[in-house]
Design a protein around this motif. Structure first.
Motif, short mmCIF file in Angstrom:
data_model
loop_
_atom_site.label_atom_id
_atom_site.label_comp_id
_atom_site.label_asym_id
_atom_site.label_seq_id
_atom_site.Cartn_x
_atom_site.Cartn_y
_atom_site.Cartn_z
N HIS A 1 0.73 -1.33 -0.09
CA HIS A 1 0.17 -0.09 -0.01
C HIS A 1 0.97 1.33 0.16
O HIS A 1 0.66 2.30 -0.92
N PHE A 2 1.82 1.17 0.74
CA PHE A 2 2.63 2.34 1.01
C PHE A 2 3.43 2.68 -0.44
O PHE A 2 3.68 3.87 -0.83
N CYS A 3 4.05 1.67 -1.19
CA CYS A 3 4.46 1.75 -2.36
C CYS A 3 3.64 2.28 -3.35
O CYS A 3 4.11 3.03 -4.16
N SER A 4 2.39 1.89 -3.43
CA SER A 4 1.67 2.54 -4.32
C SER A 4 1.28 4.07 -4.13
O SER A 4 0.84 4.85 -5.09
N LEU B 1 11.93 -0.13 -4.55
CA LEU B 1 11.47 -0.51 -3.28
C LEU B 1 10.72 -1.62 -3.46
O LEU B 1 10.87 -2.79 -2.64
N VAL B 2 9.85 -2.01 -4.31
CA VAL B 2 8.99 -3.12 -4.82
C VAL B 2 10.26 -4.26 -4.87
O VAL B 2 10.09 -5.53 -4.34
N SER B 3 11.01 -4.29 -5.76
CA SER B 3 12.29 -5.14 -5.84
C SER B 3 13.21 -5.41 -4.84
O SER B 3 13.61 -6.26 -4.73
N GLN C 1 6.16 3.95 7.06
CA GLN C 1 5.74 4.70 5.86
C GLN C 1 6.43 5.93 5.78
O GLN C 1 6.96 6.56 4.75
N GLN C 2 6.63 6.61 6.95
CA GLN C 2 7.23 7.75 7.04
C GLN C 2 9.09 7.57 6.45
O GLN C 2 9.39 8.52 5.84
N THR C 3 9.51 6.55 6.72
CA THR C 3 10.74 6.20 6.46
C THR C 3 10.90 6.00 4.77
O THR C 3 11.76 6.27 4.15
N MET C 4 10.16 5.42 4.30
CA MET C 4 10.02 5.24 2.75
C MET C 4 9.74 6.64 2.20
O MET C 4 10.34 6.55 0.88
N TRP C 5 8.94 7.46 2.67
CA TRP C 5 8.92 8.69 2.04
C TRP C 5 10.57 9.35 2.03
O TRP C 5 10.93 9.94 1.26
N ASP C 6 11.21 9.10 3.19
CA ASP C 6 12.54 9.75 3.37
C ASP C 6 13.43 9.14 2.41
O ASP C 6 14.26 9.84 1.43
N PHE C 7 13.16 7.86 2.12
CA PHE C 7 13.98 7.33 1.11
C PHE C 7 13.80 7.68 -0.52
O PHE C 7 14.43 8.05 -1.06
#
Length: 244
Positions: A10-13, A24-26, A47-53
């Motif tokens: 969901h976060f990747c979407s 990220l998916v890979s 979620q917040q860290t995925m945004w940072d990345f």
């Protein structure tokens, strides 16, 4: 980790940078491993860290984005430090001094927060010097991702800098990534630079003599720690007297 997998998809979407999303998916397995080692099971941190990345990845020039070693190293550093910072287990000061506190030859009881982090994330490259500590403070604490600063840091990192352009102390600092012959050559070069008093910036002086202290402590160099401290004081007095 079914809750992780569902949330991650969901976060990747919601990642707007397409290349960051694909990456990220890979690399879900790497992110899942770091998240598991965090041990908090807090999906908001994820979620917040995925945004940072995403912001860091979007800032990378293609030559760095195409380097699997570089980008997976950035994942290790960003995700682990971001999780810990957002969870309140480390501070800005810990990140700013990460490279000096995470040291396999230096221990404390109890361990410092950043040293405890290194133990918690065993196998994760949290101490890697690819991104400097000051830049990580900008990214994770201040929320500032400057494209020029990020790419300049990578250009001057151990992965991408031309060896002939590298400061001698850096070759010693990155001993884990060097052959024994390369390490010895860098050490000889650093010692000559110290003898010729070529280092004038405080940071470089501290790095060079800090490395000398470490070498004395682990018995690689013949000097005692006391003689290194004495030499450092004499060096600083000398360049100060010379107006440098």
């Amino acid at each position: 980790l079914p809750s992780f997998n569902d949330a991650f998809r969901h976060f990747c979407s919601q990642i707007t940078d397409q290349k960051a999303r694909v990456f990220l998916v890979s690399n879900v397995a790497q992110v899942a491993d770091i998240y598991r080692k965090c041990g908090l099971d807090n999906l908001r941190l994820l979620q917040q860290t995925m945004w940072d990345f995403e912001r860091v990845y979007a800032a990378l020039e293609d030559q760095y984005r195409d380097s699997e070693v570089a980008v997976t190293t950035i994942v290790d550093v960003i995700f682990a430090l971001s999780f810990e910072l957002k969870a309140g287990r480390i501070s800005r000061e810990d990140i700013a001094s990460r490279s000096t506190l995470i040291n396999p030859f230096r221990g404390s009881d109890p361990p410092s927060p950043i040293a405890a982090l290194a133990q918690r994330y065993s196998g994760v490259r949290v101490a890697d010097a690819l991104l400097p500590d000051a830049l990580l403070v900008d990214i994770l604490v201040k929320g500032v991702v400057d494209r020029g600063d990020v790419n300049s840091a990578l250009a001057n990192s151990y992965l991408f800098v031309k060896r002939e352009d590298e400061a001698s102390w850096r070759g010693v600092w990155h001993f884990l990534e060097r052959t024994d012959a390369e390490f010895r050559a860098s050490l000889m070069s650093m010692d000559k630079d110290l003898s010729d008093k070529r280092f004038a910036q405080p940071g470089e002086i501290l790095h060079a003599f800090g490395l000398r202290l470490w070498l004395a402590g682990v018995g690689i160099a013949g000097d005692s720690r006391g003689s290194v401290v004495t030499a450092a004081k004499e060096y600083i007095d000398s360049i100060y007297s010379a107006g440098r």
